[in-house]
Enzyme design. Structure first.
Site, PDB file in Angstrom:
ATOM      1  N   SER A   1       0.864  -1.182   0.000  1.00 20.84           N
ATOM      2  CA  SER A   1       0.000   0.000   0.000  1.00 20.84           C
ATOM      3  C   SER A   1       0.902   1.234   0.000  1.00 20.84           C
ATOM      4  O   SER A   1       2.062   1.158   0.424  1.00 20.84           O
ATOM      5  CB  SER A   1      -0.852   0.009   1.270  1.00 20.84           C
ATOM      6  OG  SER A   1      -1.478   1.270   1.449  1.00 20.84           O
TER       7      SER A   1
ATOM      8  N   TYR B   1      -2.196  -0.887  10.162  1.00 16.04           N
ATOM      9  CA  TYR B   1      -2.224  -1.353   8.772  1.00 16.04           C
ATOM     10  C   TYR B   1      -0.924  -0.942   8.075  1.00 16.04           C
ATOM     11  O   TYR B   1      -0.292  -1.747   7.387  1.00 16.04           O
ATOM     12  CB  TYR B   1      -3.445  -0.743   8.077  1.00 16.04           C
ATOM     13  CG  TYR B   1      -3.542  -1.004   6.591  1.00 16.04           C
ATOM     14  CD1 TYR B   1      -3.964  -2.236   6.104  1.00 16.04           C
ATOM     15  CD2 TYR B   1      -3.229  -0.001   5.666  1.00 16.04           C
ATOM     16  CE1 TYR B   1      -4.072  -2.464   4.736  1.00 16.04           C
ATOM     17  CE2 TYR B   1      -3.330  -0.224   4.303  1.00 16.04           C
ATOM     18  CZ  TYR B   1      -3.751  -1.453   3.847  1.00 16.04           C
ATOM     19  OH  TYR B   1      -3.848  -1.680   2.492  1.00 16.04           O
TER      20      TYR B   1
HETATM   21  N1  LIG Z   1      -8.634  -0.628  -1.802  1.00 18.89           N
HETATM   22  C1  LIG Z   1      -7.640   0.165  -1.487  1.00 18.89           C
HETATM   23  O1  LIG Z   1      -7.807   1.395  -1.420  1.00 18.89           O
HETATM   24  C2  LIG Z   1      -6.263  -0.410  -1.257  1.00 18.89           C
HETATM   25  C3  LIG Z   1      -5.199   0.492  -1.203  1.00 18.89           C
HETATM   26  C4  LIG Z   1      -3.928   0.021  -0.977  1.00 18.89           C
HETATM   27  C5  LIG Z   1      -3.708  -1.335  -0.825  1.00 18.89           C
HETATM   28  N2  LIG Z   1      -4.766  -2.210  -0.867  1.00 18.89           N
HETATM   29  C6  LIG Z   1      -4.451  -3.629  -0.668  1.00 18.89           C
HETATM   30  O2  LIG Z   1      -4.920  -4.365  -1.766  1.00 18.89           O
HETATM   31  C7  LIG Z   1      -5.224  -5.695  -1.370  1.00 18.89           C
HETATM   32  C8  LIG Z   1      -6.614  -6.047  -1.861  1.00 18.89           C
HETATM   33  O3  LIG Z   1      -7.532  -5.139  -1.279  1.00 18.89           O
HETATM   34  P1  LIG Z   1      -8.939  -4.788  -1.932  1.00 18.89           P
HETATM   35  O4  LIG Z   1      -9.036  -3.319  -1.995  1.00 18.89           O
HETATM   36  O5  LIG Z   1      -9.178  -5.580  -3.151  1.00 18.89           O
HETATM   37  O6  LIG Z   1      -9.894  -5.270  -0.737  1.00 18.89           O
HETATM   38  P2  LIG Z   1     -11.211  -6.188  -0.720  1.00 18.89           P
HETATM   39  O7  LIG Z   1     -12.102  -5.804  -1.833  1.00 18.89           O
HETATM   40  O8  LIG Z   1     -11.709  -6.121   0.688  1.00 18.89           O
HETATM   41  O9  LIG Z   1     -10.649  -7.660  -1.044  1.00 18.89           O
HETATM   42  C9  LIG Z   1      -9.887  -8.360  -0.102  1.00 18.89           C
HETATM   43  C10 LIG Z   1      -9.691  -9.783  -0.591  1.00 18.89           C
HETATM   44  O10 LIG Z   1      -8.963 -10.506   0.418  1.00 18.89           O
HETATM   45  C11 LIG Z   1      -9.687 -11.696   0.757  1.00 18.89           C
HETATM   46  N3  LIG Z   1      -9.508 -12.036   2.169  1.00 18.89           N
HETATM   47  C12 LIG Z   1      -9.739 -11.261   3.259  1.00 18.89           C
HETATM   48  N4  LIG Z   1      -9.491 -11.951   4.380  1.00 18.89           N
HETATM   49  C13 LIG Z   1      -9.099 -13.200   3.995  1.00 18.89           C
HETATM   50  C14 LIG Z   1      -8.716 -14.374   4.695  1.00 18.89           C
HETATM   51  N5  LIG Z   1      -8.684 -14.415   6.032  1.00 18.89           N
HETATM   52  N6  LIG Z   1      -8.380 -15.485   3.981  1.00 18.89           N
HETATM   53  C15 LIG Z   1      -8.414 -15.454   2.629  1.00 18.89           C
HETATM   54  N7  LIG Z   1      -8.759 -14.361   1.907  1.00 18.89           N
HETATM   55  C16 LIG Z   1      -9.099 -13.262   2.591  1.00 18.89           C
HETATM   56  C17 LIG Z   1     -11.141 -11.366   0.459  1.00 18.89           C
HETATM   57  O11 LIG Z   1     -11.884 -12.523   0.135  1.00 18.89           O
HETATM   58  P3  LIG Z   1     -12.879 -13.343   1.115  1.00 18.89           P
HETATM   59  O12 LIG Z   1     -13.617 -12.343   1.940  1.00 18.89           O
HETATM   60  O13 LIG Z   1     -13.711 -14.121   0.156  1.00 18.89           O
HETATM   61  O14 LIG Z   1     -11.976 -14.215   1.927  1.00 18.89           O
HETATM   62  C18 LIG Z   1     -11.005 -10.512  -0.807  1.00 18.89           C
HETATM   63  O15 LIG Z   1     -10.913 -11.344  -1.939  1.00 18.89           O
HETATM   64  C19 LIG Z   1      -5.079  -5.722   0.153  1.00 18.89           C
HETATM   65  O16 LIG Z   1      -3.842  -6.291   0.502  1.00 18.89           O
HETATM   66  C20 LIG Z   1      -5.123  -4.258   0.529  1.00 18.89           C
HETATM   67  O17 LIG Z   1      -4.420  -4.013   1.722  1.00 18.89           O
HETATM   68  C21 LIG Z   1      -6.028  -1.772  -1.079  1.00 18.89           C
END
Ligand SMILES: NC(=O)c1ccc[n+]([C@@H]2O[C@H](COP(=O)([O-])OP(=O)(O)OC[C@H]3O[C@@H](n4cnc5c(N)ncnc54)[C@H](OP(=O)(O)O)[C@@H]3O)[C@@H](O)[C@H]2O)c1
Length: 257
Positions: free
Chosen positions: A135, A148
């Site tokens: 991130s 985080y």
């Molecule tokens: N969105 C942002 O603004 C942003 C910014 C910077 C970095 N990121 C990073 O990008 C990555 C993806 O985030 P996103 O924005 O796509 O979030 P998201 O839409 O909440 O997706 C998170 C994914 O992780 C899976 N997950 C969560 N807990 C889990 C567990 N215990 N075991 C297995 N899978 C799990 C969820 O699937 P299930 O619930 O089906 O398990 C989902 O597929 C993360 O590492 C996040 O920190 C996001």
């Protein structure tokens, strides 16, 4: 690395950035192995062709199952994308320790565990790429989600160190540092709410598809770091050059100035 024909294992692929990566890499000719807890979400993201393994990635048994099933089906893993992650909006000084440990478990130990399972196979073939989704909060501490940021700084350090550890084995590592991405991330947080000023910035956020495209391009050019959108580098530079100024602005946004 050329993506066509490569075997790509993606964690957290049931929604958001992971699901968008599944589509992006499949469109470039990759064969997919997808994991997350929601089987339905994985099937939606991967269509009929992807190998789907549902389970909690913080559980070592799930990690072993995903890697074993991928090797059984495809015989190799070329690219590992450690993407599953979660946030928490809570001050560290009052956060339950169990929550702090859970965040480290999912955002740091799960990627480390996956890498430990996959790296020996990549080493044997003298080829592979490990992509860790960090991130911008892993480059500049965000006070509304300090813990985080801690997990993502740790993941960034792991990515850099492993790049040097695995250099002679032909394995590359890449850290991805997205800014604000329009996904369910904000509603999926463990606790707390996005501060108002940050929530308002959603209008400047990139889409999960744009983020996935930046990741795919990063893999193709063997990048070390992908910051997306690129304007995130300005924040990184500002923090290096004027740390007191940036900290004071961050505290203002956090409502703690
Ligand atoms: N969105 C942002 O603004 C942003 C910014 C910077 C970095 N990121 C990073 O990008 C990555 C993806 O985030 P996103 O924005 O796509 O979030 P998201 O839409 O909440 O997706 C998170 C994914 O992780 C899976 N997950 C969560 N807990 C889990 C567990 N215990 N075991 C297995 N899978 C799990 C969820 O699937 P299930 O619930 O089906 O398990 C989902 O597929 C993360 O590492 C996040 O920190 C996001």
């Amino acid at each position: 690395m050329r993506i066509e024909g490569k075997i790509v294992l993606i964690t957290g692929a049931s929604e958001g950035i992971g699901a968008a990566c599944a589509k992006e890499f499949a469109a470039s000719g990759a064969k997919l192995s997808l994991t997350a807890r929601s089987e339905e979400g994985l099937r939606r993201a991967g269509g009929d062709d992807a190998l789907v393994t549902a389970g909690d990635i913080t559980d070592e048994a799930t990690r072993r199952r995903v890697v074993e099933r991928t090797l059984e089906r495809y015989g190799a893993i070329d690219i590992l994308i450690n993407n599953a992650g979660v946030g928490i909006y809570q001050p560290t000084w009052e956060m339950p320790m169990a929550e702090a440990r859970y965040l480290m478990e999912l955002n740091f130990f799960a990627p480390l565990g996956m890498t430990q399972l996959v790296a020996p196979h990549m080493r044997a073939r003298k080829s592979g790429m490990i992509v860790n989704v960090g991130s911008i909060g892993g480059k500049v501490v965000l006070p509304w989600m300090t813990l985080y940021s801690v997990t993502k700084f740790a993941l960034g350090a792991l990515t850099e160190g492993q790049r040097m550890e695995l250099r002679r084995d032909g394995i590359r590592t890449m850290i991805v540092c997205p800014g604000y991405v329009k996904t369910g991330f904000q509603k999926n947080v463990r606790a707390g709410q996005t501060p108002g000023a940050v929530a308002n910035a959603r209008k400047f956020a990139i889409t999960a598809e744009e983020c996935a495209e930046a990741i795919r391009r990063g893999v193709e050019r063997d990048a070390r770091t992908v910051v997306t959108p690129r304007s995130g580098w300005l924040l990184v530079a500002a923090m290096r050059l004027f740390p007191a100024l940036v900290e004071s602005r961050m505290a203002q946004i956090n409502g703690t100035a």
